[in-house]
Design an enzyme around this catalytic site. Structure first.
Site, short mmCIF file in Angstrom:
data_model
loop_
_atom_site.label_atom_id
_atom_site.label_comp_id
_atom_site.label_asym_id
_atom_site.label_seq_id
_atom_site.Cartn_x
_atom_site.Cartn_y
_atom_site.Cartn_z
N PHE A 101 0.85 -1.19 0.00
CA PHE A 101 0.00 0.00 0.00
C PHE A 101 0.89 1.24 0.00
O PHE A 101 2.04 1.18 0.43
CB PHE A 101 -0.90 -0.01 1.24
CG PHE A 101 -2.36 0.12 0.90
CD1 PHE A 101 -3.05 -0.94 0.35
CD2 PHE A 101 -3.05 1.31 1.13
CE1 PHE A 101 -4.40 -0.82 0.04
CE2 PHE A 101 -4.40 1.43 0.83
CZ PHE A 101 -5.07 0.35 0.28
N GLN A 156 -7.25 15.13 3.19
CA GLN A 156 -6.62 14.28 2.18
C GLN A 156 -7.46 14.15 0.91
O GLN A 156 -8.66 13.87 0.99
CB GLN A 156 -6.42 12.88 2.77
CG GLN A 156 -5.81 11.90 1.78
CD GLN A 156 -5.29 10.67 2.48
OE1 GLN A 156 -6.04 9.76 2.82
NE2 GLN A 156 -4.01 10.64 2.74
N HIS A 180 -7.83 11.75 -2.10
CA HIS A 180 -7.42 10.42 -2.52
C HIS A 180 -7.12 10.47 -4.01
O HIS A 180 -7.90 11.04 -4.77
CB HIS A 180 -8.53 9.42 -2.24
CG HIS A 180 -8.08 8.00 -2.34
ND1 HIS A 180 -7.79 7.40 -3.53
CD2 HIS A 180 -7.87 7.06 -1.38
CE1 HIS A 180 -7.41 6.15 -3.31
NE2 HIS A 180 -7.45 5.92 -2.01
N LEU A 240 -14.81 5.92 -4.56
CA LEU A 240 -13.43 5.54 -4.27
C LEU A 240 -12.98 4.30 -5.04
O LEU A 240 -13.71 3.32 -5.15
CB LEU A 240 -13.30 5.26 -2.76
CG LEU A 240 -11.96 4.73 -2.26
CD1 LEU A 240 -10.89 5.79 -2.37
CD2 LEU A 240 -12.09 4.26 -0.83
N GLU A 281 -6.45 2.23 -3.22
CA GLU A 281 -5.03 2.24 -3.49
C GLU A 281 -4.53 0.81 -3.67
O GLU A 281 -3.48 0.56 -4.25
CB GLU A 281 -4.36 2.86 -2.26
CG GLU A 281 -2.97 3.33 -2.42
CD GLU A 281 -2.60 4.25 -1.25
OE1 GLU A 281 -3.36 5.21 -0.99
OE2 GLU A 281 -1.59 3.99 -0.61
N ARG A 283 -0.25 9.42 -0.45
CA ARG A 283 -1.37 9.93 -1.23
C ARG A 283 -1.23 11.39 -1.64
O ARG A 283 -1.62 11.77 -2.73
CB ARG A 283 -2.66 9.73 -0.44
CG ARG A 283 -3.06 8.29 -0.40
CD ARG A 283 -4.30 8.08 0.41
NE ARG A 283 -4.67 6.67 0.39
CZ ARG A 283 -5.61 6.13 1.15
NH1 ARG A 283 -6.27 6.88 2.01
NH2 ARG A 283 -5.88 4.85 1.07
N HIS A 343 -11.24 12.99 0.56
CA HIS A 343 -11.39 11.64 1.08
C HIS A 343 -11.35 11.55 2.60
O HIS A 343 -12.18 10.88 3.20
CB HIS A 343 -10.27 10.78 0.48
CG HIS A 343 -10.28 9.35 0.91
ND1 HIS A 343 -11.35 8.53 0.67
CD2 HIS A 343 -9.36 8.59 1.55
CE1 HIS A 343 -11.09 7.32 1.14
NE2 HIS A 343 -9.91 7.33 1.69
N ARG A 386 -2.38 11.25 5.85
CA ARG A 386 -2.55 9.88 6.35
C ARG A 386 -2.07 8.87 5.32
O ARG A 386 -2.27 9.05 4.13
CB ARG A 386 -4.03 9.62 6.65
CG ARG A 386 -4.32 8.19 7.03
CD ARG A 386 -5.73 7.99 7.48
NE ARG A 386 -6.72 8.06 6.42
CZ ARG A 386 -6.98 7.08 5.55
NH1 ARG A 386 -6.29 5.96 5.62
NH2 ARG A 386 -7.89 7.22 4.63
#
Lengths: 587, 231, 115
Positions: free
Chosen positions: A119, A240, A242, A252, A255, A286, A353, A398
C-alpha cells in the site's frame, strides 16, 4: 425542561468502526453502554473502506513496527505526534489478530495466515522499498470489518440506539461533559443521554467538498458539537485528496489497485509517477500522488477530451487477479465509469477523502484542549476516536490503511481509558438546568424560521466554495477570498429553513441539523488553511511552496467563537524509541 | 423525467398515494439516487434513506418499477417512464420510501450472526486455508439491504417465523466458516418447518440481490448438511 | 396469553425429505407404468384385467398412491402454513385433510384388491 433522561455508564455517538470497537470493549467489561447511530450501524462509512488495515505482521515479507512507525511519521510530514504513532504501530498486530478472532474474513495465504498487500507509503527498512503490510479481505476490508464488529457487539448485547442523531453535548460550568442530547429520527423525540463518559466517534466530514468519496452521512457531527461547546478543532487544514476517485462520480477506487500492481497513466500513456517518486512510484503517499496527478492535468497531460483526468491501468493484472482480489473495484468501474477494468483503464481524479484533523485527543482517546495547566488539559467526561478525532497519528497526511488501524487501536484504547476512569470516578454529576438549551434553541429556530435559506442550496454553495478555494492546490489570495466566502455561506446557514415540519422521519430536519455541523468544519478548514503559510503533507500552498519547520512545526487549533486560531506544539518524542527528526520527504 | 413516487406521512395522510414528479435531470444525475436527491431539493418532504451512494451500505433499497434494487446503483437511463418507486414490499411503512426493518433485523439476529469458537484464542491469527476461506465468498458480502427478503413471498407470509433469504445466507456464512464451532447448534436452530423450510425455492432473492449473491444456493447447502446429519 | 413467536418444531427436515422421496417414488412408478403399458401385446380389457391380477402391480400401485397422499399432505399443510395465521383454524383443516387422505387410502386399497 422536562425532557426524558436516560442514564448509562458510557454514551457512544457513532456506530462506525471506532464506535463499535469501543462499545465492544465496554460491553465486554459489563458496563451499561448506549451506542447512538444516525444509521443502522453497518451502514456507517467504515463499510466503504476497501484496501486493508495496516499492521506489521510480516506474513509475507519481513516487517517491523518500527518501520511502520517511521513510514507513518514520514507520511504525516512530521506533523504527527510520535508518541501516539508509536502506540498505534506497536499495537497494530494485536488489534488485527483480535479482529480475526472476532470472525473477520481476511483473505489467506497458502499457509493459512492473513494475506497482506502493498500500500502507498508503507516501506521496508525505513523507507527503502514497498512492503506488504495491508491486511485485506479482497477489496471489501471495511465492509468485512464493520460487519464483524457489529456481529461481535451482538454477541455481547451492546445496546444500540439506531437512527438516533446526537445534536449537542451537555457540558456543565466546570467544563465537564455529562452526555449528549439526541433526537430519535423516526419520531422526532428529544432525549438526554446522560453518561459518566461520552465518546464521540462520528467519523469524517468529506461532504464539505463538492467532489468527495464520502457518504452522505459524513457531516462532521461530532466536530460541530464540540465546536459549539467551545472546544477547539485541530489541524483542520489537512484534508486528504485520494488519488483515485472515479472521474465524475467521486466513488473511491482503492489504493490496493496500485498495491496489486496497477499504475497511473497520463494522456500520452506515460507512467508519470516514475518522474515524481522514482523509488515508490505509484505507491508513494497519497498527497504526493494526488499532487502529481493534479500537476499532470494542470500542465495539459490529462486524458479525455477535456484533458481533465488520469487513467488507472490494471488490465495487465489479468481477470483472475482482478476477480479474486479486486472484485468490488470491477463492479464500481462498470457501474460508475462504464469501463470494465479487465480491458480498459479507469478514469480517475484526486477526490476529497479523509480529514486528518479533528477533535484534539491524546492516544488514550481523551479529548484535550488548552486550559489552566497547559495546551493539553483533559476535558473530563469527553473522549473521541476514529476519523473525528485528531490524535494526531496522521499529521499532515494519512497513509492508506492507517485509518482502519486508527479506529481499531483508538476505539479500544478510548474504551480502556473509560473503564479506568469509571473505576476512579463512579459518581454521576447532576445535569445543569440548561443541559438541552442549545439543541432545543437550534430546533426551535428551524421550526419558526420564516423565508429560510434552502438547505440544499446552502450546502451546494458551501461545497462549491470549499472545492474552488481550498482544493488540492491552494493559493494565498484564493484562500483569503475563500475565508470571506465561507463566512458568507455560514451566515446563510444560520437562517436555513425547511418546508417539512413533521415529526415522523423528517430527513429535511436531519439535513438542516447536519448543515450546522458541516459549516463549522468548512469554516475551520478554510480559516486554518489560510493561516498556515507553508506546504506540508496534504496542505499545498503555491505561495509558500516549502515546508517551514522553524515556524510551522505546530498543530493548529481553531475555535468557533470568533474564528480564533491558536497553536500547540507537536509531540516530537515517542514513548520508548528514538525520535525521527524531520527531513526532506522523498519517495 | 417522470417519476411516480409512493408517498405516505402518517401524520397527515389517511392512506398512501402516488405522487407524480416531472423533473429536469442534470447530466451528472446518472443514478436513480441522484434523481431522488434532485427531487428532494425541490420537495424536501420526500423521505428516503441513503448513505454511501455506491452500493455498499445497503440503505437505499426500494421497489423500482416493480423490482427491488438499490437506487444508488440503478442507472436512470435504463428505466421505463414514469419510473414507479415504492417502499420495499412486505414491511410496515414508516413514511414515504422508509420501511420499518425491525422484523428483518430480528430474523438476522436470530441466527446468531457471529463467530462462535470456545477455544482460547491463539496469540496470532487462527489459521484458515485459502480454499476454506473461499467458502465464505458469496456469503460475507451481504449488505443487509433487505432487497431479497422483501422480494420473497415466503417472507411476506411469515416474516415472524421464516428467517428469510438474507438471514439464511448469513446462517450458512457461519456454518461454513472453519473457525466456527457451533455448526450443530446452528443446524438445530434452523431444523424447523418455518425457520428454514418455508423456502420454496422461488428464487426471487437471487433475482434481485444487488450484490449478485445466491441465498437459494446457501439454503440448499444448509438442507444438504441437515440431511447428512440425519442419515 | 402473552403473544410469543414459537418456532422450533423439529420436523422440518423429516417432512422436506419425505416430500422428495415420495416424489421420486411417484416418478419411478409413472415411468414403470408407461413402460409396462407400452409392453402389453394389445391394449384391451383382457390384458388390462390380467395386469391388475399380478401382485407386484397391486403393491407398487398401493405404494404409489400412499406416496401421493403423503406428498399431498405435506404440500397442503405447507400451503396452510404459508397463508393461515390462526393455529386453531390450521389444526381443524389439518384434521379434515388427514381424515380425507386416510379415507382415500382405504378406498384405494379397496379398489386395488376389489377387481
Amino acid at each position: 425542561m422536562g425532557l426524558p433522561v436516560r442514564t448509562f455508564d458510557a454514551v457512544i455517538v457513532g456506530g462506525g468502526g471506532a464506535g463499535m470497537r469501543a462499545a465492544l470493549e465496554l460491553a465486554r467489561a459489563d458496563l451499561r453502554v448506549a451506542l447512538l447511530s444516525k444509521v443502522f450501524p453497518t451502514r456507517s462509512h467504515t463499510v466503504a473502506a476497501q484496501g486493508g488495515v495496516a499492521a506489521s505482521l510480516g506474513n509475507i515479507e519481513k516487517d517491523d513496527w518500527h518501520w511502520h512507525m517511521y513510514d507513518t511519521v514520514k507520511g504525516a510530514d512530521y506533523l504527527g505526534d510520535q508518541d501516539a504513532i508509536e502506540f498505534m504501530c506497536r499495537t497494530a498486530p494485536e488489534v488485527v489478530y483480535e479482529l480475526e478472532h472476532f470472525g473477520m474474513p481476511f483473505d489467506r495465504l497458502p499457509d493459512g495466515r492473513i494475506y497482506q498487500r502493498p500500500f502507498g507509503g508503507h516501506m521496508q527498512e525505513y523507507g527503502r522499498n514497498p512492503v506488504q503490510r495491508a491486511c485485506a479481505a479482497a477489496d471489501r476490508t471495511g465492509h468485512a470489518m464493520l460487519h464483524t464488529l457489529y456481529q461481535a457487539n451482538l454477541k455481547v448485547h451492546t445496546q444500540f440506539f439506531i437512527e438516533w442523531m446526537a445534536l449537542d453535548i451537555v457540558r456543565d460550568r466546570d467544563g465537564e461533559v455529562l452526555g449528549v442530547v439526541a433526537m430519535e429520527i423516526e419520531t422526532g423525540e428529544i432525549v438526554i443521554f446522560r453518561g459518566r463518559c461520552t465518546l464521540l466517534a462520528t467519523g469524517g466530514a468529506g461532504r464539505i467538498f463538492a467532489s468527495s468519496t464520502n457518504a452522505f452521512i459524513n457531516t462532521g457531527d461530532g466536530l460541530g458539537m464540540v465546536a459549539r461547546a467551545g472546544l477547539p478543532l485541530q489541524d483542520m487544514e489537512f484534508f486528504q485528496f485520494h488519488p483515485t476517485g472515479v472521474y465524475g462520480a467521486g466513488v473511491l477506487i482503492t489504493e490496493g489497485v496500485r498495491g496489486e500492481g496497477g499504475f497511473l497513466l497520463n494522456k500520452n500513456g506515460e507512467r508519470f509517477m516514475e518522474r515524481y517518486a522514482p523509488n515508490a512510484k505509484d505507491l508513494a503517499s497519497r498527497d504526493v500522488v494526488s499532487r502529481a496527478m493534479a500537476t499532470e492535468i494542470k500542465e495539459g497531460r490529462g486524458a479525455g477530451k477535456d484533458a481533465d483526468h488520469i487513467l488507472l491501468k490494471l488490465d495487465h493484472l489479468g481477470s483472475e487477479v482482478i476477480n479474486r482480489r479486486l472484485p468490488g473495484i470491477r463492479e464500481i468501474a462498470i457501474k460508475f465509469a462504464n469501463v470494465d477494468p479487465v480491458r480498459e483503464p479507469i478514469p480517475v481524479v484526486p477526490t476529497a477523502h479523509y480529514m486528518m484533523g479533528g477533535i484534539p485527543a491524546n492516544y488514550h482517546g481523551q479529548v484535550v484542549a488548552p486550559g489552566a495547566t497547559g495546551p493539553e488539559e483533559v476535558v473530563r467526561g469527553l473522549y473521541a476516536a476514529g476519523e473525528c478525532a485528531c490524535v494526531s497519528v496522521h499529521g499532515a497526511n494519512r497513509l492508506g490503511c492507517n485509518s482502519l488501524l486508527d479506529l481499531l487501536v483508538f476505539g479500544r484504547s478510548a474504551a480502556r481509558q473509560i473503564i479506568d476512569d469509571l473505576k476512579r470516578n463512579p459518581h454521576l454529576k447532576p445535569l445543569p438546568d440548561d443541559a438541552a438549551d442549545r439543541p432545543l434553541a437550534r430546533l426551535a429556530r428551524l421550526e419558526t424560521q420564516k423565508d429560510g435559506e434552502r438547505v440544499a442550496e446552502v450546502q451546494a454553495e458551501m461545497r462549491r466554495v470549499m472545492q474552488a478555494y481550498c482544493g488540492v492546490f491552494r493559493f494565498g489570495d484564493l484562500l483569503k477570498q475563500g475565508v470571506d466566502k465561507i463566512k458568507e455561506v455560514a451566515a446563510r446557514a444560520g437562517h436555513s429553513g425547511i418546508g417539512d415540519k413533521s415529526k415522523t422521519f423528517n430527513t429535511a430536519r436531519v439535513e438542516a441539523l447536519e448543515l450546522d455541523n458541516l459549516i463549522e468544519v468548512a469554516l475551520a478548514t478554510m480559516i486554518s488553511a489560510e493561516a498556515r503559510t507553508e506546504s506540508r503533507g496534504a496542505h499545498d500552498r503555491a505561495d509558500h511552496h516549502q515546508r517551514d519547520d522553524a515556524n510551522w512545526m505546530k498543530h493548529t487549533l481553531w475555535y468557533k467563537q470568533g474564528n480564533r486560531l491558536d497553536y500547540k506544539p507537536v509531540h516530537g518524542k515517542p514513548l520508548t524509541v528514538e525520535a525521527f527528526e524531520p527531513k526532506a520527504r522523498v519517495y | 423525467m417522470r417519476f411516480l413516487i409512493y408517498r405516505y406521512n402518517p401524520e397527515t395522510d389517511d392512506k398512501p398515494r402516488m405522487q407524480d414528479y416531472d423533473v429536469a435531470l442534470e447530466p451528472t444525475d446518472r443514478m436513480l439516487l441522484d434523481a431522488l436527491v434532485r427531487i428532494k431539493t425541490l420537495d424536501d418532504t420526500l423521505s428516503f434513506r441513503r448513505s454511501c451512494r455506491e452500493g455498499v451500505c445497503g440503505s437505499d433499497a426500494m421497489n423500482i418499477n416493480g423490482r427491488n434494487g438499490l437506487a444508488c446503483i440503478t442507472s436512470v437511463a435504463g428505466l421505463k417512464e414514469p419510473v414507479e418507486i415504492r417502499p420495499l414490499p412486505g414491511l410496515p411503512v414508516i413514511r414515504d420510501l422508509i420501511v420499518d426493518m425491525s422484523q428483518f433485523f430480528k430474523q438476522y439476529h436470530s441466527i446468531k450472526p457471529y463467530l462462535i469458537n470456545n477455544d482460547p484464542p491463539p496469540e496470532k491469527e487462527r489459521l484458515q486455508s485459502p480454499e476454506d476461506r473461499e467458502e465464505l465468498n458469496g456469503l460475507y458480502e451481504c449488505i443487509l439491504c433487505a432487497a431479497c427478503s422483501t422480494a420473497c413471498p415466503s417472507f411476506w407470509w411469515n416474516p415472524d417465523k421464516f428467517v428469510g433469504p438474507a438471514g439464511l445466507l448469513q446462517a450458512y456464512r457461519f456454518i461454513t466458516d472453519t473457525r466456527d464451532q457451533a455448526t450443530n447448534e446452528r443446524l438445530d436452530n434452523l431444523e424447523d418447518p418455518y425457520r428454514l423450510f418455508r423456502c420454496h425455492t422461488i428464487m426471487n432473492c437471487v433475482e434481485v440481490c444487488p450484490k449478485g449473491l445466491n441465498p437459494t444456493r446457501a439454503i440448499g447447502k444448509i438442507k444438504e448438511l441437515l440431511v447428512k446429519r440425519t442419515v | 396469553m402473552v403473544k410469543r413467536e414459537v418456532v422450533g418444531a423439529h420436523y422440518g427436515l423429516r417432512d422436506w425429505l419425505a416430500q422428495r422421496i415420495t416424489a421420486v417414488v411417484m416418478a419411478v412408478y409413472a415411468l414403470m407404468l408407461v413402460a409396462v403399458l407400452a409392453g402389453l401385446p394389445e391394449f384391451d380389457y383382457w390384458n388390462w384385467k390380467a395386469l391388475w391380477e399380478i401382485p407386484a402391480v397391486r403393491y407398487s400401485t398401493a405404494l404409489f398412491l400412499l406416496s401421493v397422499y403423503w406428498h399431498a399432505w405435506i404440500g397442503v399443510r405447507d400451503i396452510f402454513m404459508d397463508y393461515l395465521k390462526d393455529a386453531g383454524l390450521r389444526l381443524t383443516l389439518y384434521v379434515i385433510v388427514i381424515a380425507a387422505l386416510l379415507l382415500y387410502a382405504a378406498w384405494s386399497v379397496q379398489i386395488l384388491w376389489g377387481v
